[in-house]
Design a protein around this motif. Structure first.
Motif, mmCIF file in Angstrom:
data_model
loop_
_atom_site.group_PDB
_atom_site.id
_atom_site.type_symbol
_atom_site.label_atom_id
_atom_site.label_comp_id
_atom_site.label_asym_id
_atom_site.label_seq_id
_atom_site.Cartn_x
_atom_site.Cartn_y
_atom_site.Cartn_z
ATOM 1 N N LYS A 70 9.272 49.266 14.941
ATOM 2 C CA LYS A 70 9.863 49.727 13.647
ATOM 3 C C LYS A 70 8.950 50.878 13.213
ATOM 4 C CE LYS A 70 11.588 48.847 9.029
ATOM 5 N NZ LYS A 70 10.999 50.001 8.292
ATOM 6 N N ARG A 71 7.603 50.780 13.369
ATOM 7 C CA ARG A 71 6.477 51.841 12.858
ATOM 8 C C ARG A 71 6.794 52.999 13.702
ATOM 9 N NH1 ARG A 71 0.831 49.970 12.263
ATOM 10 N NH2 ARG A 71 0.531 51.875 10.980
ATOM 11 N N THR A 73 9.506 54.042 15.494
ATOM 12 C CA THR A 73 10.802 54.742 15.043
ATOM 13 C C THR A 73 10.346 55.452 13.593
ATOM 14 O OG1 THR A 73 12.091 52.983 16.141
ATOM 15 C CG2 THR A 73 13.087 54.447 14.275
ATOM 16 N N ASP A 74 9.746 54.779 12.678
ATOM 17 C CA ASP A 74 9.704 55.563 11.391
ATOM 18 C C ASP A 74 8.775 56.871 11.720
ATOM 19 O OD1 ASP A 74 11.470 53.815 10.329
ATOM 20 O OD2 ASP A 74 9.606 52.365 9.607
ATOM 21 N N ILE A 75 7.650 56.520 12.314
ATOM 22 C CA ILE A 75 6.444 57.481 12.492
ATOM 23 C C ILE A 75 7.298 58.952 13.059
ATOM 24 C CG2 ILE A 75 4.309 58.175 13.395
ATOM 25 C CD1 ILE A 75 3.338 55.443 12.668
ATOM 26 N N THR A 76 8.115 58.513 14.300
ATOM 27 C CA THR A 76 8.623 59.491 15.004
ATOM 28 C C THR A 76 9.633 60.267 14.156
ATOM 29 O OG1 THR A 76 8.520 57.997 16.963
ATOM 30 C CG2 THR A 76 9.982 59.942 16.833
ATOM 31 N N LYS A 77 10.154 59.882 13.139
ATOM 32 C CA LYS A 77 11.050 60.464 12.326
ATOM 33 C C LYS A 77 10.351 61.354 11.445
ATOM 34 C CE LYS A 77 14.992 57.102 12.176
ATOM 35 N NZ LYS A 77 15.726 56.203 10.875
ATOM 36 N N ASP A 78 9.060 60.836 11.025
ATOM 37 C CA ASP A 78 8.171 61.645 10.246
ATOM 38 C C ASP A 78 7.814 62.856 10.741
ATOM 39 O OD1 ASP A 78 8.475 59.831 7.890
ATOM 40 O OD2 ASP A 78 6.322 58.794 8.649
ATOM 41 N N HIS A 81 10.694 65.275 11.213
ATOM 42 C CA HIS A 81 10.999 65.919 9.885
ATOM 43 C C HIS A 81 9.959 67.016 9.398
ATOM 44 C CE1 HIS A 81 12.492 66.358 5.747
ATOM 45 N NE2 HIS A 81 11.419 66.090 5.336
ATOM 46 N N SER A 154 4.486 58.237 3.650
ATOM 47 C CA SER A 154 5.766 58.621 4.394
ATOM 48 C C SER A 154 6.969 58.275 3.568
ATOM 49 C CB SER A 154 5.654 58.026 5.790
ATOM 50 O OG SER A 154 5.789 56.580 5.485
ATOM 51 N N LYS A 156 8.039 55.332 3.672
ATOM 52 C CA LYS A 156 8.544 54.256 4.250
ATOM 53 C C LYS A 156 7.578 53.042 4.582
ATOM 54 C CE LYS A 156 11.221 57.431 7.299
ATOM 55 N NZ LYS A 156 10.393 58.768 6.859
#
Length: 290
Positions: A70-71, A73-78, A81, A154, A156
């Motif tokens: 999950k981290r 995925t979230d960090i990749t989105k950051d 962005h 972030s 998240k």
């Protein structure tokens, strides 16, 4: 008395001593079986302790792998962005997007002075406090162990640390200071991927151990049954010995009852003989024929 205890000099336990002294082979066999059962029970305990450790480790690994995914995925989105709203140039430099709250002038000197003042005045409520923004990310500060730390939030639940605030004293520009936290994102993703790979490599073995059962339960049960059988036989033999002893005691009692009248009869005969002699003596004195 601990029947399983051993003589340190010979290694023979108390039960074996008793068996040897009595010459009872059943006792000796039971002593050997008890010793074997104790060894197997120790092996069983060790097996299930190891299985419990594997189960705990398996749960921890599976939970960590899930959280890491999950981290990632979230960090990749950051990162995506960030590259979209503030793309870096050929040198890796991003445009200035730092804005501090309650600061009219966003000049570098003003920002540095404000940040150093915040770092000096420690926050004691142990909560993250928002002090500005970098692009679309919040800038927050928190005091931990008497040390004030700045983070890029972030949004998240992930906080990218900016490092020691003393860097600002040494001339590092605030914009660079906070951007360095975002530069760590690719390395952080690589670290999490590597950590997951290492744990996933151990999952098959941990699952196998966690699902395993001790393979000697039937053998241990047979040994217990054999010991129970020997216990019954030993008890039966003891009962026989007790009956024999009781019978012998009863015979002795009967013998005593028979001989006691004989002793009494002899005494009476002796008394009668003395009495007869006495009568003869009296008659002689009186001149009578007894």
């Amino acid at each position: 008395i601990d029947e399983g205890a051993s003589d340190e000099s010979t290694g023979v336990n108390i039960a074996e001593y008793v068996a040897l002294l009595t010459g009872n082979t059943d006792l000796l066999e039971k002593a050997k079986l008890d010793q074997k059962i104790a060894g197997m029970q120790s092996e069983k305990k060790s097996f299930y302790r190891q299985r419990e450790l594997s189960e705990s480790k398996l749960l921890r690994f599976e939970s960590t792998i899930k959280a890491n995914k999950k981290r990632i995925t979230d960090i990749t989105k950051d990162l995506c962005h960030l590259n979209k709203i503030a793309p870096a140039d050929e040198k890796g430099t991003r445009p200035n997007g730092l804005h501090l709250n309650d600061l009219k002038s966003q000049a570098t000197e003003k920002q540095t002075a404000t940040l150093l003042k915040i770092a000096k005045n420690k926050i004691t409520d142990l909560a993250y406090r928002k002090i500005g923004r970098l692009y679309d990310f919040d800038i927050v500060v928190k005091t931990e162990w008497e040390h004030t730390c700045f983070y890029v939030d972030s949004g998240k639940g992930i906080y990218y640390t900016c490092g020691d605030s003393s860097l600002l004293k040494n001339g590092m520009e605030p914009e660079t200071y906070f951007n360095n936290a975002l530069k760590k994102i690719p390395k952080l993703i690589d670290f999490l991927i590597k950590e997951n790979a290492e744990m996933e490599r151990d999952l098959p073995t941990l699952r196998e151990v966690a699902a395993s059962t001790w393979g000697k339960e039937d053998q241990l049960a047979e040994l217990h049954n054999e010991v129970s059988r020997l216990d019954r036989k030993i008890q039966q033999d003891l009962n026989k010995e007790t009956l024999q002893k009781d019978s012998q005691d009863q015979g002795l009692a009967e013998y005593t009852e028979v001989t006691e009248p004989e002793v009494e009869t002899d005494t009476i005969k002796e008394f009668l003989a003395v009495y007869d002699n006495l009568e003869r003596a009296v008659a002689a004195c009186a001149g009578e024929d007894p």
